[in-house]
Design an enzyme around this catalytic site. Structure first.
Site, PDB file in Angstrom:
ATOM      1  N   CYS A 182       0.843  -1.190   0.000  1.00 22.73           N
ATOM      2  CA  CYS A 182       0.000   0.000   0.000  1.00 22.73           C
ATOM      3  C   CYS A 182       0.883   1.246   0.000  1.00 22.73           C
ATOM      4  O   CYS A 182       1.812   1.365   0.818  1.00 22.73           O
ATOM      5  CB  CYS A 182      -0.907  -0.008   1.220  1.00 22.73           C
ATOM      6  SG  CYS A 182      -1.825   1.534   1.444  1.00 22.73           S
ATOM      7  N   ASP A 189      -0.028  -6.191  -0.041  1.00 22.03           N
ATOM      8  CA  ASP A 189      -1.169  -6.602  -0.861  1.00 22.03           C
ATOM      9  C   ASP A 189      -0.748  -7.842  -1.632  1.00 22.03           C
ATOM     10  O   ASP A 189       0.241  -7.815  -2.377  1.00 22.03           O
ATOM     11  CB  ASP A 189      -1.572  -5.484  -1.839  1.00 22.03           C
ATOM     12  CG  ASP A 189      -2.094  -4.251  -1.120  1.00 22.03           C
ATOM     13  OD1 ASP A 189      -2.881  -4.409  -0.170  1.00 22.03           O
ATOM     14  OD2 ASP A 189      -1.716  -3.134  -1.507  1.00 22.03           O
TER      15      ASP A 189
END
Length: 275
Positions: A182, A189
């Site tokens: 992120c 992620d």
């Protein structure tokens, strides 16, 4: 235009249980696209497929209702929607009374369309339809099977090579080793990637190293997929290319960007085992 550092991502916020569309935080696509060389006339089309698993509201008698949400945000919309703001927005329905599921769907569809700056399609699945939802893995040849050495963990397009001059191939390649971070919180992620490709044969070991090279990269899901699309397009010169990522959920949401330069049906949105 709003920027990621102004969003609620990574900040303490007050959670509201009353409907509040102002919670949605749009972020312009244009700056990130300019940074990776996406031309003004987009070389792809497609959508960002959002799935929401934490949606509830009250019926007119005060009884809680639940549904699973799917939203299709078109790739040519001027804005993405920041994910924590989407979570906060869905949470604001918790103590909000609505007439029925159709009223909920219409309201959410209008609000998301306003935030994205283009028509967003929304589908709500009620509990009676939960058992019909699909679980499947991305179809294609798994490049993760290859035994490689690598120490490159920042995106490096030079890892992508294709055998120019050889007969074109029509193939679908898959990796479950996509990871990025992120850009605001630094949280990981995790994703799976599918590449449909018509053109000179791609060096699969180089492709796998390239996918792994995103491991320390910071970028929103949508921007990572577009970066991958543009790098393959420039380095390998396929005549047809489609890139699709299925990311694991955070905050009750998963985001699954799809980009293609040729006509394909939209992905069926089947969840993978990790989702």
């Amino acid at each position: 235009m709003t920027t990621p550092d102004q969003s609620p991502l990574g900040k303490e916020v007050a959670y509201t249980e009353q409907y509040d569309p102002s919670l949605l935080f749009p972020i312009a696509r244009a700056p990130a696209r300019a940074a990776i060389g996406v031309p003004d006339v987009l070389p792809f089309f497609g959508a960002d497929i959002w799935n929401g698993y934490e949606l509830s509201w009250l019926n007119e008698k005060g009884k809680p209702q639940i549904a699973l949400l799917t939203a299709m945000v078109p790739a040519d919309s001027p804005n993405i929607i920041e994910s924590k703001s989407f979570k906060l927005y869905l949470g604001s329905f918790a103590q909000t009374k609505l007439a029925n599921v159709d009223a909920a769907r219409a309201l959410i569809q209008q609000d998301l369309s306003d935030a994205a700056g283009a028509p967003v399609q929304v589908r709500l699945v009620e509990p009676g339809g939960f058992a019909k939802l699909e679980l499947d893995e991305l179809d294609g040849l798994l490049v993760d099977r290859l035994d490689i050495d690598t120490d490159i963990y920042s995106p490096d397009a030079t890892l992508l090579k294709a055998a120019q001059g050889e007969a074109p191939v029509d193939e679908t390649l898959v990796s479950n080793l996509l990871k990025s971070n992120c850009p605001v919180t630094g949280q990981p992620d995790w994703g799976s990637l599918q590449i449909r490709y018509v053109g000179p044969p791609i060096d699969q070991a180089g492709l796998l190293k390239y996918v792994i090279s995103y491991r320390r990269h910071t970028g929103f899901h949508e921007q990572c997929v577009e970066g991958i699309f543009m790098d393959i397009l420039r380095q390998c010169h396929p005549s047809q290319l489609a890139v699709y990522a299925r990311y694991t959920r955070r905050g009750g949401l998963d985001i699954n960007p799809f980009r293609t330069n040729f006509t394909l049906p939209m992905p069926d949105n089947a969840r993978t085992a990790r989702q």
